[in-house]
Design a protein around this motif. Structure first.
Motif, PDB file in Angstrom:
ATOM      1  N   UNK A   1      -3.580  -5.135 -21.063  1.00  0.00           N
ATOM      2  CA  UNK A   1      -3.531  -4.218 -22.203  1.00  0.00           C
ATOM      3  C   UNK A   1      -2.936  -2.865 -21.843  1.00  0.00           C
ATOM      4  N   UNK A   2      -2.553  -2.679 -20.574  1.00  0.00           N
ATOM      5  CA  UNK A   2      -1.769  -1.502 -20.246  1.00  0.00           C
ATOM      6  C   UNK A   2      -2.387  -0.485 -19.314  1.00  0.00           C
ATOM      7  N   UNK A   3      -3.620  -0.684 -18.873  1.00  0.00           N
ATOM      8  CA  UNK A   3      -4.234   0.296 -17.977  1.00  0.00           C
ATOM      9  C   UNK A   3      -4.404  -0.305 -16.582  1.00  0.00           C
ATOM     10  N   UNK A   4      -4.534   0.576 -15.591  1.00  0.00           N
ATOM     11  CA  UNK A   4      -4.700   0.149 -14.198  1.00  0.00           C
ATOM     12  C   UNK A   4      -5.712   1.047 -13.501  1.00  0.00           C
ATOM     13  N   UNK A   5      -6.313   0.507 -12.459  1.00  0.00           N
ATOM     14  CA  UNK A   5      -7.159   1.270 -11.547  1.00  0.00           C
ATOM     15  C   UNK A   5      -6.579   1.068 -10.153  1.00  0.00           C
ATOM     16  N   UNK A   6      -6.368   2.169  -9.442  1.00  0.00           N
ATOM     17  CA  UNK A   6      -5.667   2.113  -8.165  1.00  0.00           C
ATOM     18  C   UNK A   6      -6.617   2.390  -6.995  1.00  0.00           C
ATOM     19  N   UNK A   7      -6.251   1.821  -5.840  1.00  0.00           N
ATOM     20  CA  UNK A   7      -6.975   2.066  -4.589  1.00  0.00           C
ATOM     21  C   UNK A   7      -8.447   1.666  -4.671  1.00  0.00           C
ATOM     22  N   UNK A   8      -8.718   0.482  -5.202  1.00  0.00           N
ATOM     23  CA  UNK A   8     -10.087  -0.019  -5.263  1.00  0.00           C
ATOM     24  C   UNK A   8     -10.401  -0.716  -3.937  1.00  0.00           C
ATOM     25  N   UNK A   9     -11.524  -0.351  -3.328  1.00  0.00           N
ATOM     26  CA  UNK A   9     -11.959  -0.999  -2.095  1.00  0.00           C
ATOM     27  C   UNK A   9     -12.918  -2.127  -2.448  1.00  0.00           C
ATOM     28  N   UNK A  10     -12.467  -3.354  -2.235  1.00  0.00           N
ATOM     29  CA  UNK A  10     -13.288  -4.538  -2.505  1.00  0.00           C
ATOM     30  C   UNK A  10     -13.794  -5.110  -1.185  1.00  0.00           C
ATOM     31  N   UNK A  11     -14.978  -5.665  -1.207  1.00  0.00           N
ATOM     32  CA  UNK A  11     -15.480  -6.401  -0.046  1.00  0.00           C
ATOM     33  C   UNK A  11     -16.023  -7.744  -0.521  1.00  0.00           C
ATOM     34  N   UNK A  12     -15.608  -8.804   0.142  1.00  0.00           N
ATOM     35  CA  UNK A  12     -16.060 -10.129  -0.256  1.00  0.00           C
ATOM     36  C   UNK A  12     -15.490 -11.194   0.650  1.00  0.00           C
ATOM     37  N   UNK A  13     -15.572 -12.432   0.193  1.00  0.00           N
ATOM     38  CA  UNK A  13     -15.120 -13.573   0.974  1.00  0.00           C
ATOM     39  C   UNK A  13     -13.736 -13.973   0.495  1.00  0.00           C
ATOM     40  N   UNK A  14     -12.763 -14.086   1.389  1.00  0.00           N
ATOM     41  CA  UNK A  14     -11.445 -14.555   0.957  1.00  0.00           C
ATOM     42  C   UNK A  14     -11.556 -15.919   0.282  1.00  0.00           C
TER      43      UNK A  14
END
Length: 219
Positions: free
Chosen positions: A104-117
């Motif tokens: 829909x046109x918005x973004x969030x940048x530089x998010x640090x995610x942690x999880x299982x590949x």
């Protein structure tokens, strides 16, 4: 592209209007989990996150606790896996920084995610040669989507449990959600509770309503 999809998106979301994470009146997080995962990096490693998530849903937001939550990998696998919360936290996690893009046109940048590949989850379960697709189930009981095996095996696909060092908020798909950085957010299934390997193509919730099956972010 966002302008084309926005009216359709809005119509299907009624009456579940988006809320803005970090707004002056955020909805309370009703998820209750004990223990909480210990982050590898308590502070975000990608710098300050830029932008705000707009939390869309097509159902009422589901609520989970460490007692009623479970995670399953099944279908065309050599070893079916089923985890409770404690078992899930014992899986080896990694940290990655990526951007999140909504169609829909918005973004969030530089998010640090942690999880299982995602790649590791699939490899550990053993992929049956008949499997061509990976189907993802939301714990809301309604939403599903899928990736091809080759898409799912990309290095940045991650089953995330932490966002910027904290448990993913309920409104943003926590405790666990899929993250597909190079694809639009409708592929990043919220409240992820099951992964099934299948032979035949599955058409996801939004694809049935006109969205593209291959949701690659275009510049």
């Amino acid at each position: 592209m966002a302008a084309v999809f926005l009216p359709l998106f809005g119509n299907w979301l009624q009456p579940y209007l988006p809320t803005m994470a970090g707004s002056s009146s955020p909805k309370p997080d009703r998820n209750k989990f004990d223990p909480l995962p210990e982050p590898k990096n308590p502070e975000p490693i990608g710098g300050e996150r830029k932008g705000q998530f707009r939390n869309y849903t097509v159902t009422e937001v589901p609520t989970f606790t460490d007692e009623n939550w479970g995670f399953t990998i099944d279908g065309l696998v050599k070893k079916q896996q089923k985890y409770n919360w404690q078992e899930f936290l014992e899986l080896e996690r990694r940290v990655q920084v990526s951007d999140f893009h909504c169609v829909t046109g918005w973004s969030v940048y530089n998010v640090t995610w942690e999880g299982i590949p995602l790649k590791k989850i699939l490899q550990d379960s053993g992929i049956d040669p008949k499997a061509n697709y990976v189907k993802f189930y939301s714990g809301d009981g309604v939403y599903t989507d899928s990736l091809t095996i080759s898409q799912a095996m990309q290095d940045d696909m991650i089953v995330a449990v932490l966002m910027d060092g904290e448990l993913i908020p309920q409104q943003n798909g926590g405790p666990v959600r899929l993250i597909t950085p190079k694809m639009y957010g409708y592929k990043s299934v919220k409240w992820l509770t099951r992964i099934e390997l299948i032979e035949n193509e599955h058409i996801g919730y939004w694809e049935k309503r006109g969205y593209k099956k291959n949701a690659w972010v275009t510049s």
